[in-house]
Scaffold this active site. Structure first.
Site, PDB file in Angstrom:
ATOM      1  N   LYS A  55       2.496  10.152  -6.264  1.00 27.56           N
ATOM      2  CA  LYS A  55       3.752   9.469  -5.989  1.00 27.56           C
ATOM      3  C   LYS A  55       4.880  10.232  -6.689  1.00 27.56           C
ATOM      4  CE  LYS A  55       1.854   6.125  -3.624  1.00 27.56           C
ATOM      5  NZ  LYS A  55       2.199   5.872  -2.202  1.00 27.56           N
ATOM      6  N   SER A  62      10.459  -0.588   2.165  1.00 29.09           N
ATOM      7  CA  SER A  62       9.618  -0.076   3.249  1.00 29.09           C
ATOM      8  C   SER A  62      10.155  -0.485   4.617  1.00 29.09           C
ATOM      9  CB  SER A  62       8.186  -0.584   3.079  1.00 29.09           C
ATOM     10  OG  SER A  62       7.607  -0.103   1.891  1.00 29.09           O
ATOM     11  N   ASP A 111       1.501   0.742  -5.001  1.00 34.57           N
ATOM     12  CA  ASP A 111       2.713   0.477  -5.782  1.00 34.57           C
ATOM     13  C   ASP A 111       2.515  -0.615  -6.828  1.00 34.57           C
ATOM     14  OD1 ASP A 111       4.069   2.428  -4.448  1.00 34.57           O
ATOM     15  OD2 ASP A 111       5.123   1.076  -3.088  1.00 34.57           O
ATOM     16  N   ARG A 135       9.250   2.787 -10.320  1.00 33.51           N
ATOM     17  CA  ARG A 135       8.217   1.759 -10.515  1.00 33.51           C
ATOM     18  C   ARG A 135       7.664   1.795 -11.944  1.00 33.51           C
ATOM     19  NH1 ARG A 135       8.504  -0.592  -6.045  1.00 33.51           N
ATOM     20  NH2 ARG A 135       8.617   0.502  -4.043  1.00 33.51           N
TER      21      ARG A 135
END
Length: 429
Positions: A337, A21, A310, A384
């Site tokens: 996502k 990020s 997340d 993820r």
């Protein structure tokens, strides 16, 4: 690439990768600057997409030194129209942030991405750019990419839903600083994933730009200039740290130590407090930027993931091994996502025989079977999901296979190497 992961105990020391990020925002902020130096950004498929975009808008990005430092000669707040289509690949953050950048250029920019990215909603951001004097087109007329963005935008006041993506707000704050009028974002609904907006404000400040929260949204004044006084160093990634601490809480017979856990605005630092509440022996030395964790019996808790989407895959895995029912609430935005992470994790756990209750805004994980493992998981093209399921497979009773595991390169290219360093058993097929 498929990976077969066998049960194992782990321990030792590993360094967290840099924050994805922060890296996205720092590289783009460097592009908005005259010149900037970004130390230690994440080198991954996603951040490479942002780097390509910054270069397409007219900046030069040059790697220097052994610490992955980037020297950026930026476009000084005035992006060029790219010479070709901008392919953002699988990087949702890239597409949303640079959609607003494209709105500053005097001409038309075309953005696209892979099949997953082309399915993700962009409509509210497009409407905002239109209201600020730009011109936008969703080629399929459904608010998804491919997109055509025409500028320049003039600045002003926009109204956005806060519960679709915080990245819309971040994009407008970053672009709004170099408009004449600035941009005020009024929110129709409370912001989900609000810590990510705070990350944007923190990075902007480091690059000499002031933005702030207001009573009903966010604001950045116009006429500002990106001018970092010093080089910018990217902190460690707590989203990636979440897989490592979960691995330690489930499998570390010897303490597992994670370096690079620098305090920051990342919402995913919540994983430390969540594991403490679940009963894991975990400690965070903020001054040394290290987290230490060992395995222990865990108790289920209820977690609101509104600000930490997340973490849902990681928490779902922890719930499968915890005593009691683990409920993850306020998770509807986790469905948009790279994949529908709520449904994907529910299906993966159910394939193991774990009791799961799935609702649109809630996922509850209950009793596991007497023995877990021995299945093949679909990686779903989602970094993820793959990393969370790798933790599950390491803690399981029998080996599991995960398909499409190369997609960890989106955010943590060295994940499987780190897992093996700690004692994990990984067979790359």
């Amino acid at each position: 690439m498929d990976v077969r992961i066998s049960p194992a105990t782990v321990g030792g020391t590993v360094r967290a990768p840099p924050s994805k990020s922060y890296s996205h925002r720092a590289i783009l902020a460097g592009g908005y600057s005259d010149t900037a130096t970004v130390i230690g950004p994440l080198d991954s498929a996603d951040t490479a997409a942002t780097r390509r975009a910054v270069e397409a808008f007219g900046a030069r990005v040059t790697p220097t030194g052994a610490d992955d430092t980037l020297a950026i000669a930026g476009f000084a707040g005035r992006p060029n129209v790219p010479a070709d289509v901008l392919d953002c690949a699988n990087a949702g953050t890239t597409m949303r942030l640079v959609t607003a950048t494209a709105g500053l250029a005097e001409g038309y920019t075309v953005l696209t991405g892979d099949a997953s990215l082309r399915s993700r909603p962009q409509g509210p951001l497009l409407a905002a750019i239109d209201s600020l004097g730009g011109t936008t087109l969703s080629v399929h007329e459904d608010g998804t990419a491919p997109l055509v963005i025409g500028g320049p935008i003039e600045g002003g006041v926009v109204t956005l839903p806060g519960d679709v993506s915080s990245q819309f707000i971040s994009a407008l704050l970053m672009a709004g600083a170099v408009t004449d009028a600035g941009i005020t974002v009024d929110l129709e609904t409370p912001a989900k994933s609000a810590p990510y907006i705070q990350i944007t404000i923190e990075v902007l400040s480091a690059f000499g730009v002031t933005a702030e929260a207001t009573t009903g949204g966010y604001r950045v004044t116009g006429g500002q200039r990106y001018h970092p006084e010093t080089s910018y160093e990217v902190p460690g990634d707590f989203s990636s740290i979440s897989y490592l601490v979960a691995l330690g809480a489930l499998c570390a017979t010897d303490p597992l130590v994670i370096e690079g856990a620098t305090p920051s605005a990342q919402g995913d630092v919540a994983i430390i407090a969540i594991l403490e509440e679940m009963g894991a022996p975990i400690s965070w030395d903020r001054e040394a930027a290290t987290v230490t964790v060992s395995a222990a019996p865990l108790s289920a808790v209820t977690v609101d993931v509104g600000d930490t989407p997340d973490l849902l895959p990681t928490l779902a895995v922890l719930g499968a091994f915890a005593d009691g029912q683990m409920c993850l609430e306020n998770c509807e935005h986790v469905r948009i996502k790279e994949t529908d992470r709520v449904a994907t994790m529910a299906a993966a756990l159910e394939s193991l025989g774990v009791a799961v209750e799935e609702e649109h805004t809630r996922l509850c994980i209950g009793a596991p079977p007497a023995e877990m493992g021995g299945v093949t998981f679909d990686g779903a093209g989602d970094h993820r999901i793959i990393m969370a399921l790798s933790v599950l497979a390491t803690a399981a009773d029998r080996a599991c296979t995960i398909t499409g595991a190369e997609d960890v390169a989106v955010s943590y290219p060295g994940f499987f190497d780190a897992l093996e360093t700690l004692g994990g058993q990984v067979d790359r097929e």
